[in-house]
Motif scaffolding. Structure first.
Motif, PDB file in Angstrom:
ATOM      1  N   SER A  32     -15.674 -87.672 -43.587  1.00 38.96           N
ATOM      2  CA  SER A  32     -16.163 -86.914 -43.748  1.00 38.96           C
ATOM      3  C   SER A  32     -17.862 -86.571 -43.556  1.00 38.96           C
ATOM      4  O   SER A  32     -18.034 -85.094 -43.174  1.00 38.96           O
ATOM      5  CB  SER A  32     -16.134 -86.474 -45.466  1.00 38.96           C
ATOM      6  N   LEU A  33     -18.322 -87.122 -43.463  1.00 37.75           N
ATOM      7  CA  LEU A  33     -19.587 -87.185 -42.938  1.00 37.75           C
ATOM      8  C   LEU A  33     -19.781 -86.535 -41.915  1.00 37.75           C
ATOM      9  O   LEU A  33     -20.652 -86.360 -40.966  1.00 37.75           O
ATOM     10  CB  LEU A  33     -20.151 -88.454 -42.971  1.00 37.75           C
ATOM     11  N   ASP A  66     -19.259 -83.115 -41.047  1.00 33.02           N
ATOM     12  CA  ASP A  66     -20.009 -82.064 -41.892  1.00 33.02           C
ATOM     13  C   ASP A  66     -21.364 -81.943 -40.596  1.00 33.02           C
ATOM     14  O   ASP A  66     -21.703 -81.073 -40.124  1.00 33.02           O
ATOM     15  CB  ASP A  66     -20.906 -82.580 -42.508  1.00 33.02           C
ATOM     16  N   VAL A  67     -21.714 -83.428 -39.818  1.00 32.26           N
ATOM     17  CA  VAL A  67     -22.554 -83.283 -38.786  1.00 32.26           C
ATOM     18  C   VAL A  67     -22.438 -82.364 -37.360  1.00 32.26           C
ATOM     19  O   VAL A  67     -22.271 -81.709 -36.737  1.00 32.26           O
ATOM     20  CB  VAL A  67     -22.872 -85.248 -38.107  1.00 32.26           C
ATOM     21  N   ALA A 123     -19.780 -79.718 -37.821  1.00 40.42           N
ATOM     22  CA  ALA A 123     -19.794 -78.210 -38.303  1.00 40.42           C
ATOM     23  C   ALA A 123     -21.751 -78.003 -38.086  1.00 40.42           C
ATOM     24  O   ALA A 123     -21.921 -76.719 -37.941  1.00 40.42           O
ATOM     25  CB  ALA A 123     -19.786 -78.586 -39.568  1.00 40.42           C
ATOM     26  N   SER A 124     -22.534 -78.499 -38.731  1.00 41.30           N
ATOM     27  CA  SER A 124     -23.782 -78.105 -38.888  1.00 41.30           C
ATOM     28  C   SER A 124     -24.221 -78.495 -36.531  1.00 41.30           C
ATOM     29  O   SER A 124     -24.862 -77.524 -37.023  1.00 41.30           O
ATOM     30  CB  SER A 124     -24.958 -79.258 -38.668  1.00 41.30           C
ATOM     31  N   ALA A 155     -26.475 -90.016 -41.844  1.00 39.74           N
ATOM     32  CA  ALA A 155     -26.378 -88.422 -41.287  1.00 39.74           C
ATOM     33  C   ALA A 155     -27.404 -88.624 -40.935  1.00 39.74           C
ATOM     34  O   ALA A 155     -27.595 -87.372 -39.540  1.00 39.74           O
ATOM     35  CB  ALA A 155     -26.489 -87.781 -42.571  1.00 39.74           C
ATOM     36  N   ASN A 199     -27.420 -87.234 -37.021  1.00 44.05           N
ATOM     37  CA  ASN A 199     -27.809 -85.585 -36.710  1.00 44.05           C
ATOM     38  C   ASN A 199     -29.148 -86.315 -35.872  1.00 44.05           C
ATOM     39  O   ASN A 199     -28.975 -85.572 -34.466  1.00 44.05           O
ATOM     40  CB  ASN A 199     -28.423 -85.945 -37.989  1.00 44.05           C
TER      41      ASN A 199
END
Length: 453
Positions: A302-303, A306-307, A309-310, A337, A341
């Motif tokens: 899940s983490l 999100d990365v 998607a960003s 994260a 990132n």
């Protein structure tokens, strides 16, 4: 290579080296002691056995000589049944086997012949009957006297083997105990040093035991205390630097907005101020303390989504992914994260595909045993294999095209430090002639298998 790794525990382990060395020394000492004992006690033992044999022969001969002729048959029967002594006439046709070759036999024969007769014969078998055979005379007649071997040699080879096995077993226990006493303090020191290397706070080592161990543990505890004090001072200094520098930066931002400048100059100054603020942030991230005792279960899948998607919202990034489901690790979600990132940002800045203004990034994960492997790669200029390890050092930047952008040189160092704090491993692989780019591979331990255990 595999055989070498399997034998490494034997060739390099201090416990096993000490254990086998002590076992060898104790066993060799026991063997030497037994051999010395057997040599030293050979003479007295031969003399004692000779006296016993002479006594039996003398008493038997006297009993036969002084007994009535009609009672001799009953006497011979009593000797055979009660004493294990058998008397046979000595014939020239007897098939005689000489005594067995033993270090004690020559001395035994010498002492017996001194007491009985120089012509006394000895045999280990007569007419295929095994025993200890010795000749004696009654007047002009010659006889054989046979004794059971167990009567003379009360200690059998099996008994010696049993005693030796017990002694060897006790030696192994003693060697293991001594090796543990020697190895345990070193193993504890090694574990504490490994914890320090991973950014953890080890328990203080016991300052007790032998003088050398006590001094080593005391020095190590002092070193840990000094490191903690340095870390605390560094965090305090960097916090002050953050406050002291960011306040002027904010004032400069305001002055730039209010100043009469061309758009190009204003944008350039904004860019420089943002870069300075980013560098300060990297310094703070690198020096930030980490509490390994407060690790939570993090849904890595899940983490990473999100990365992704960003990153997909960035105009100069094209990212493709292949994420394994249900990958849970123990860690800090914010720190993890930041790792991914930073890797995406590193690829965006330095890994743009040649002849384009876009960074093609691939993010893949797969589960292997109790670990999850995450790979982040790009198709940029890449990094030579010889420079990969150097890139993980703080304040390191390359001088080629991949390092042309300004920065503090802490990006990958921060990533590596966070990965190590999560009991993971980071590996950089340089570009190849076909695909180019840089591959960053991270291995983290899974926790889902513990719940199924």
């Amino acid at each position: 290579m595999k055989a070498r790794s399997q034998s490494g525990w034997f060739s390099n382990g201090l416990f096993w080296r000490t254990f086998f060395l002590l076992t060898f020394l104790i066993t060799a000492s026991m063997v030497a002691w037994v051999a010395s004992f057997r040599m030293v006690e050979r003479g007295p033992r031969a003399e004692q056995l000779a006296a016993q044999i002479v006594s039996v022969v003398t008493i038997t001969r006297a009993a036969l000589t002084h007994s009535a002729p009609e009672m001799r048959r009953e006497l011979l029967f009593d000797l055979a049944s009660n004493e294990g002594i058998r008397i046979y006439p000595l014939e020239k046709s007897d098939r005689v086997m000489p005594p067995e070759d033993s270090p004690i036999v020559p001395e035994l024969e010498y002492y017996v012949r001194q007491s009985l007769d120089e012509n006394t014969l000895f045999a280990s078998s007569v007419n295929d009957v095994d025993g200890f055979w010795i000749s004696f005379n009654i007047d002009d007649d010659r006889y054989w006297l046979m004794l059971d071997r167990g009567r003379l040699d009360r200690t059998s080879g099996l008994q010696w083997l049993g005693w030796g096995s017990i002694a060897l077993f006790l030696s192994l226990i003693g060697a293991g105990f001594i090796s543990t006493l020697i190895n345990q303090p070193l193993a504890r020191l090694t574990a504490a040093a490994r914890a320090i290397g991973k950014g953890r706070q080890p328990e203080p080592l016991p300052e007790a035991g032998p003088t050398e161990i006590e001094e080593a543990n005391r020095s190590f505890n002092q070193m840990v205390a000094d490191i903690n004090r340095v870390e605390s001072d560094r965090a305090l200094i960097l916090a002050g630097i953050s406050h002291d520098l960011r306040t002027p930066l904010a004032r400069m931002q305001l002055e730039v907005e209010m100043a009469t400048l061309s758009d190009e100059a204003r944008d350039g100054m904004h860019s420089d101020l943002a870069q300075m603020d980013s560098i300060i942030g990297q310094f703070l991230d690198y020096a930030k303390p980490f509490d390994a005792s407060n690790l939570d279960s993090v849904d890595l899948s899940s983490l990473l989504l999100d990365v992704i998607a960003s990153a997909a919202r960035l105009p100069d990034v094209k990212i493709t992914s292949q994420i394994a489901p249900t990958s849970e690790v123990a860690g800090n979600a914010t720190e993890l994260a930041r790792v991914f990132n930073n890797l995406v940002e590193n690829a965006r800045r330095y890994g743009k595909t040649p002849d384009t203004d876009c960074a093609d990034i691939e993010l893949r994960t797969r589960n292997e045993g109790h670990n999850v492997i995450i790979e982040v790669s790009d198709h940029g200029p890449g990094v030579p294999e010889s420079e990969c390890e150097r890139l993980l050092r703080p304040f390191t930047r390359l001088d080629d095209a991949r390092g042309q952008a300004n920065g503090s040189g802490l990006g990958l160092a921060i990533v590596n430090r966070i990965v190590l704090r999560h009991n993971g491993k980071l590996l950089l692989k340089g570009h190849d002639d076909k695909h180019g780019g840089l591959l960053v591979q991270i291995t983290l331990p899974l926790i889902h298998h513990r719940r199924h255990a």
